[in-house]
Design an enzyme around this catalytic site. Structure first.
Site, PDB file in Angstrom:
ATOM      1  CE1 TYR A  33     -54.527 110.119 -31.778  1.00 57.01           C
ATOM      2  CE2 TYR A  33     -56.503 109.079 -31.165  1.00 57.01           C
ATOM      3  CZ  TYR A  33     -55.050 109.255 -31.135  1.00 57.01           C
ATOM      4  OH  TYR A  33     -54.718 108.411 -30.135  1.00 57.01           O
ATOM      5  CE  LYS A 148     -57.071 110.624 -28.485  1.00 51.18           C
ATOM      6  NZ  LYS A 148     -56.777 109.613 -28.168  1.00 51.18           N
ATOM      7  CD  GLU A 181     -50.023 108.848 -22.095  1.00 53.05           C
ATOM      8  OE1 GLU A 181     -51.054 108.660 -21.936  1.00 53.05           O
ATOM      9  OE2 GLU A 181     -49.467 109.287 -22.639  1.00 53.05           O
ATOM     10  CG  LEU A 206     -54.406 111.837 -23.951  1.00 45.42           C
ATOM     11  CD1 LEU A 206     -53.893 113.131 -24.842  1.00 45.42           C
ATOM     12  CD2 LEU A 206     -55.040 110.867 -24.916  1.00 45.42           C
TER      13      LEU A 206
HETATM   14  N1  PDD Z   1     -56.245 106.339 -27.050  1.00 46.44           N
HETATM   15  N2  PDD Z   1     -53.026 107.616 -23.420  1.00 46.44           N
HETATM   16  C1  PDD Z   1     -53.129 107.589 -24.570  1.00 46.44           C
HETATM   17  C2  PDD Z   1     -51.477 107.415 -25.030  1.00 46.44           C
HETATM   18  C3  PDD Z   1     -54.089 107.153 -25.616  1.00 46.44           C
HETATM   19  O1  PDD Z   1     -53.648 107.249 -26.934  1.00 46.44           O
HETATM   20  C4  PDD Z   1     -55.348 106.849 -24.753  1.00 46.44           C
HETATM   21  C5  PDD Z   1     -56.422 107.395 -25.243  1.00 46.44           C
HETATM   22  C6  PDD Z   1     -55.510 106.955 -23.404  1.00 46.44           C
HETATM   23  C7  PDD Z   1     -56.610 107.167 -22.520  1.00 46.44           C
HETATM   24  O2  PDD Z   1     -57.827 108.489 -23.485  1.00 46.44           O
HETATM   25  P1  PDD Z   1     -59.033 108.507 -22.646  1.00 46.44           P
HETATM   26  O3  PDD Z   1     -59.227 108.104 -21.912  1.00 46.44           O
HETATM   27  O4  PDD Z   1     -59.151 109.886 -23.134  1.00 46.44           O
HETATM   28  O5  PDD Z   1     -59.470 107.586 -23.851  1.00 46.44           O
HETATM   29  C8  PDD Z   1     -54.387 107.428 -23.295  1.00 46.44           C
HETATM   30  C9  PDD Z   1     -57.867 106.322 -27.891  1.00 46.44           C
HETATM   31  C10 PDD Z   1     -58.346 105.495 -27.149  1.00 46.44           C
HETATM   32  C11 PDD Z   1     -56.596 105.421 -29.110  1.00 46.44           C
HETATM   33  O6  PDD Z   1     -55.591 106.354 -29.434  1.00 46.44           O
HETATM   34  O7  PDD Z   1     -57.731 104.333 -30.023  1.00 46.44           O
END
Ligand code: PDD
Length: 293
Positions: A33, A148, A181, A206
Site C-alpha cells: 500500500y 510497504k 521506527e 520503511l
Molecule cells: N505510514 N514507518 C512506517 C512503519 C510507516 O507505516 C510509515 C507511514 C512511515 C512513514 O513513511 P512516510 O513518510 O512515507 O509516510 C514510517 C503511513 C502513513 C500509514 O501507514 O498510514
C-alpha cells in the site's frame, strides 16, 4: 457528501465498495500500500510514492496493475470525485484473487487495485504546540520492513499499546537496544550540537517519503544530518526528538516512556523543521488541474 472509491477499474460508492473473499490481500496480507498526502488539491511527493510503490511490488513479484501514468490519473480522479482539498489518497494492491493456496497463483492472476481518498483534518494546534508522548515497545516484525506491506499486525499491536497508555506512538526497539521506527512513523533525535540523527534506511525500517524529503530540506539549510542508529537511552537523553510521516508531517516528541525531554515542549529545531516541511507542502506537489476541481 458521499464518498467514492476506485475498485479494479470502477468508481463505486464507498459503502458498496468491496473485494472478493479470496483476495490474497484479505487472506494472506499478500499486498502492498501507499498513503499520499493531498494538500490544496496537490499530491505531495507523488513521484517518490510511486517509485516506492513500484519497488514494494517488485520485491514481492507482484505486477503493476497498470502503468504509473495511468495510476496517477486514478489517484487524481479519486481525489476529484471525493471533492476535497486537503487529505490523503490510500492505494492498495494485492496479488489478486485465487483459490486459497500459499504459493503464488500459477498462472499469475490480475493484481487487485483499490484507491480511496478522504479529507483529513490538519493536526490540532494542541499536538503542534504541546508535542506528543511515545512509549517503547519491542520490535517483533519481520526482516523486510523496507517493503510497504499491508501485513501490519505488529504495527497495529504497538499502536494500540501506545493508545491504551495515552501515548500517540510506539517507538520499536530491536534486540540490541536500537530504535527502529514507530508503528507508522520514522524516528528522529537532535543532539547537543543540533545535528539531526535518524536511523539509516535498510531492511529494518520503511524508507519514509517524509523522512527523505526532510533530509533534503534540512541539508539545504546547512543542518547536519547523521544517518545512524541510536539507542532508546540516547533518545531519552536527546535535546529534542520528533517523528515524521505522511499524516503526521513533523511532530515533536516530548516524552519517551517516563522521561520528559527538555522542558517538555517541542524544541526550537523541531519547530524550525516542521515549518520547513509545512512550507514545502504548501508550495509543492503535483496539482490536480484546477478545471477539475
Ligand atoms: N505510514 N514507518 C512506517 C512503519 C510507516 O507505516 C510509515 C507511514 C512511515 C512513514 O513513511 P512516510 O513518510 O512515507 O509516510 C514510517 C503511513 C502513513 C500509514 O501507514 O498510514
Amino acid at each position: 457528501m458521499s464518498r467514492i472509491a476506485y475498485v479494479n477499474g470502477r468508481y463505486v460508492p464507498h459503502g458498496e465498495a468491496s473485494v472478493h473473499i479470496e483476495d490474497r490481500g484479505y487472506q494472506f496480507a499478500d499486498g502492498v500500500y501507499e498513503v499520499v498526502a493531498v494538500r490544496d488539491g496537490a499530491l505531495i511527493d507523488g513521484a517518490w510514492h510511486m517509485e516506492r510503490l513500484q519497488r514494494s511490488l517488485s520485491e514481492l513479484q507482484i505486477a503493476m496493475p497498470m502503468s504509473a501514468a495511468a495510476m496517477n490519473v486514478v489517484f487524481r480522479e479519486t481525489v476529484r470525485r471525493n471533492r476535497f482539498q486537503t487529505g490523503i489518497v490510500y492505494v492498495q494492491i494485492s496479488r489478486g484473487v485465487a483459490r486459497r493456496d500459499h504459493p503464488f497463483p500459477n498462472p499469475a492472476v490480475r493484481p487487485a487495485l483499490v484507491v480511496t481518498a478522504r479529507r483529513t483534518p490538519l493536526q490540532s494546534d494542541k499536538v503542534i504546540e504541546e508535542g506528543i508522548a511515545v512509549i517503547s515497545q519491542a520490535d517483533i516484525r519481520w526482516q523486510r520492513c523496507d517493503i510497504k506491506s499491508i501485513s501490519l499486525l505488529p504495527n497495529v499491536l504497538v499502536k494500540q499499546a501506545a493508545r491504551s497508555q495515552g501515548a500517540f506512538e510506539a517507538w520499536q526497539v530491536d534486540g540490541d537496544g536500537y530504535v527502529t521506527e514507530g508503528g507508522s512513523t520514522n524516528v528522529w533525535i537532535i543532539n547537543g550540537d543540533g545535528h539531526l540523527i535518524t536511523r539509516p534506511v535498510e531492511n529494518a525500517i520503511l524508507n519514509g517519503i517524509t523522512r527523505r524529503r526532510l533530509i533534503e530540506l534540512a541539508k539545504a539549510r546547512g543542518i547536519i544530518v547523521e544517518e545512524r542508529s541510536f539507542t532508546l537511552e540516547e533518545a531519552k537523553s536527546a535535546r529534542e526528538a520528533f517523528l515524521t510521516s505522511t499524516t503526521s508531517f513533523v511532530t515533536g516528541v516530548v516524552k519517551i516512556d517516563d522521561t520528559v525531554l527538555g522542558n517538555g515542549r517541542p524544541g526550537i529545531r523541531t519547530r524550525e523543521l516542521r515549518g520547513l516541511y509545512m512550507e514545502f507542502m504548501s508550495q509543492n506537489g503535483d496539482k490536480v488541474p484546477s478545471s477539475h476541481l
